[in-house]
Enzyme design. Structure first.
Site, mmCIF file in Angstrom:
data_model
loop_
_atom_site.group_PDB
_atom_site.id
_atom_site.type_symbol
_atom_site.label_atom_id
_atom_site.label_comp_id
_atom_site.label_asym_id
_atom_site.label_seq_id
_atom_site.Cartn_x
_atom_site.Cartn_y
_atom_site.Cartn_z
ATOM 1 N N LYS A 176 15.238 48.113 27.495
ATOM 2 C CA LYS A 176 15.287 48.291 28.999
ATOM 3 C C LYS A 176 14.826 49.485 29.545
ATOM 4 O O LYS A 176 15.022 50.527 29.062
ATOM 5 C CB LYS A 176 17.379 47.672 28.923
ATOM 6 C CG LYS A 176 17.669 49.278 28.733
ATOM 7 C CD LYS A 176 17.826 50.826 29.426
ATOM 8 C CE LYS A 176 18.017 50.282 30.792
ATOM 9 N NZ LYS A 176 18.617 51.689 31.992
ATOM 10 N N THR A 187 12.850 56.710 25.076
ATOM 11 C CA THR A 187 12.896 56.558 26.028
ATOM 12 C C THR A 187 13.337 55.279 26.559
ATOM 13 O O THR A 187 14.751 54.508 25.964
ATOM 14 C CB THR A 187 11.438 55.625 26.691
ATOM 15 O OG1 THR A 187 11.763 54.811 28.454
ATOM 16 C CG2 THR A 187 11.320 54.044 26.229
ATOM 17 N N GLU A 274 10.734 50.834 39.422
ATOM 18 C CA GLU A 274 11.304 50.341 40.277
ATOM 19 C C GLU A 274 10.598 50.572 41.503
ATOM 20 O O GLU A 274 10.187 50.907 42.385
ATOM 21 C CB GLU A 274 12.825 51.631 41.304
ATOM 22 C CG GLU A 274 13.807 50.865 39.776
ATOM 23 C CD GLU A 274 14.824 52.460 39.296
ATOM 24 O OE1 GLU A 274 16.438 52.163 39.209
ATOM 25 O OE2 GLU A 274 14.106 53.405 40.532
ATOM 26 N N ASN A 396 16.714 53.634 45.152
ATOM 27 C CA ASN A 396 16.910 55.498 45.408
ATOM 28 C C ASN A 396 17.848 56.111 46.168
ATOM 29 O O ASN A 396 18.679 56.906 46.033
ATOM 30 C CB ASN A 396 16.091 56.217 43.961
ATOM 31 C CG ASN A 396 15.630 55.930 42.800
ATOM 32 O OD1 ASN A 396 15.879 56.050 41.793
ATOM 33 N ND2 ASN A 396 14.772 55.603 42.761
#
Length: 414
Positions: A176, A187, A274, A396
Site C-alpha cells: 500500500k 516503504t 496521489e 494533501n
C-alpha cells in the site's frame, strides 16, 4: 521465472483475510492477517524516521528473530505519536493474534497505517482481528490487500513462479502507498510471502538488498513516513534445497524473483502517487558510483519543478539538468547528455535545439522515461516517480476533510 496472477496466499502454506472492523469512516476493509501454517524464515526493513510508530517498535523485535509466522495489520489509524498507550495497544494486537493462532507473541509482526496521533479503537480492532483469523484461508489474499489501503486508488499485488533445484517455487506480495513516499529503508507497507527454503540470515540480507533496488528507488513527495515496513516470510514448503549462502547455486534465481516482485510493487506505488497523471522513470547513467547515480536520480525525481513540468506537458529539460547539477553527484558538464522519451535534447552539455513541438506526443503519454548521462563514470541507477498535479495539492490540503475526521486537533494521514 514467469509472472503469474497471485496474492500472498499463492505460495504454499499461507492463509490470509481482510475484514471490515469499522476503523475507517468509509466502512471499507481495515484489518488483515497473513499467516504461515509453519514457522517461516523472516527478513524485514523499516522506516528510519525517528518518530517511528509503535507497531514498528514491536515489529523490529520480531525481525531480530530468525523465524516468524504471522502479520497483523490495520489501516485507518497509524498508532504513531501515541506514547506508552500506543505501545501497549500494538503489543495487545500482537498478543491477541498470537493467542488466536496458537503461536508465540514474538512470531507475529504488527503494522498500522492511517491517522497519526490517534489512539487505536481497541474494541473494534479486537473484533476485527478475531474475525480476520476466523475468515483466513487460501482465497483471502485479495481482501487482505484491500484492508491495508489508505489513499490508494488500486490494489497493488504481484507474483512470480520459478524453479529452484528442480522444485517449483512461488513468491507473491502486496503493498500500500500513494503519498508520503520517500523511504530510507523500506516503504509504506509491503508484505511478501514465498514457499522457498532460505536460511534466515541469507533472507535478511536479500531483503535489504532488494529494498535498496526497489522500494528505496521510489519517490512521490519526499516524505518518509513513520510506519514504513517491508516484511518477507519464507516457509520452505516448496522443499527446495535450502539456500544457505549467497554462493549457493540457487541464490541468484531466488534473488531475481524477490527483486522482480519488489520492483513491480514499487512501480505500482509510483504510478498511484496521489493526484498523479504521469508515471516517470528517471535513469542516471555515467555516474562515478551507484550511490551517486541514485543521488542524482533522486534529486531529479523529487524536484517540484521537474514534476510540475511533466504535469503541464512542458519538456523543460533545463530543470532536469539543473537538479542533477545540484544533487552533489560528480559530473562533467561538457559531457552531459540528456534524453526524454528516447529523444536526445542535450549533447555534450549543449542544447540540441530539437523543436519542442516534436516532443508533444511524448509529453502526452502517461509513462515517460528520461535518461541523463553525467559523463563521470560507468555506474547507473533508475528511480521511479510521478508528476505533481493540482489534485495532489487538493488531496494533501484537505486530508482531514477527505477522511471525515472532525476532531479539532490537526493530524496527518499516512
Amino acid at each position: 521465472m514467469k509472472k503469474i496472477d497471485g496474492w500472498v496466499t499463492t505460495p504454499q502454506g499461507f492463509l490470509a483475510a481482510g475484514v471490515k472492523a469499522g476503523i475507517k469512516a468509509s466502512g471499507n476493509h481495515d484489518v488483515a492477517v497473513i499467516y504461515s501454517t509453519v514457522p517461516a524464515a523472516t527478513g524485514a526493513v523499516f522506516t528510519q524516521n525517528k518518530m517511528c510508530a509503535a507497531p514498528v517498535l514491536v515489529s523490529r523485535k520480531v525481525a531480530a528473530k530468525s523465524y516468524a509466522q504471522a502479520i497483523v495489520v490495520n489501516s485507518g489509524c497509524a498508532n504513531a505519536c501515541t506514547g506508552e498507550q500506543g505501545l501497549k495497544d500494538a503489543e495487545a494486537m500482537q498478543a491477541q493474534t498470537a493467542e488466536l493462532l496458537g503461536v508465540e507473541n514474538d512470531a507475529v509482526y504488527v503494522c498500522s497505517t492511517g491517522v497519526i496521533g490517534h489512539f487505536m479503537p481497541m474494541d473494534k480492532l479486537a473484533k476485527g482481528i478475531a474475525d480476520a483469523v476466523d475468515a483466513m484461508d487460501e482465497t483471502g489474499g485479495e481482501s487482505c490487500a484491500m484492508a491495508i489501503q489508505t489513499t490508494d486508488t488500486f490494489i497493488k499485488h504481484a507474483a512470480y513462479e520459478f524453479e529452484l533445484g528442480g522444485k517449483t517455487v512461488k513468491i507473491a506480495g502486496i503493498a500500500k502507498g500513494a503519498g508520503m513516499i520517500h523511504p530510507n529503508m523500506a516503504t509504506m507497507l509491503t508484505f511478501l510471502t514465498t514457499d522457498a527454503a532460505v536460511a534466515p540470515d541469507v533472507l535478511k540480507r536479500a531483503v535489504k538488498a532488494a529494498a535498496d533496488k526497489s522500494f528505496n528507488m521510489v519517490v512521490v513527495d519526499g516524505d518518509t513516513s513513520t510506519n514504513d515496513s517491508m516484511i518477507v516470510l519464507a516457509n520452505g514448503l516448496a522443499e527446495n534445497e535450502i539456500i544457505v549462502s549467497e554462493e549457493h547455486p540457487d541464490y541468484p534465481a531466488f534473488f531475481e524473483a524477490l527483486l522482480a516482485c519488489a520492483q513491480d510493487l514499487a512501480k505500482m506505488i509510483a504510478r498511484d502517487g496521489e493526484g498523479a497523471t504521469k508515471f516517470l522513470e528517471v535513469n542516471v547513467a555515467g555516474a562515478a558510483t551507484w550511490a551517486e547515480a541514485k543521488t542524482a536520480a533522486m534529486a531529479i525525481a523529487k524536484s517540484p519543478l521537474v514534476k510540475t513540468a511533466f504535469f503541464g506537458k512542458d519538456p523543460n529539460w533545463g530543470r532536469i539538468v539543473c537538479a542533477a547539477g545540484y544533487s552533489g553527484a560528480q559530473m562533467e558538464p561538457d559531457k552531459v547528455n540528456l534524453e526524454i522519451g528516447g529523444v536526445r535534447l542535450v549533447e555534450n552539455g549543449m542544447n540540441c535545439n530539437v523543436p519542442l513541438e516534436s516532443l508533444k506526443d511524448i509529453m502526452e503519454q502517461h509513462d515517460i522515461s528520461m535518461k541523463i548521462d553525467l559523463g563521470a563514470g560507468k555506474e547507473e541507477a533508475t528511480v521511479w516517480t510521478c508528476d505533481f498535479s493540482y489534485e495532489y495539492v487538493k488531496i494533501n490540503g484537505e486530508y482531514l476533510s477527505l477522511i471525515h475526521i472532525s476532531e479539532p486537533t490537526r493530524r496527518s494521514y499516512i
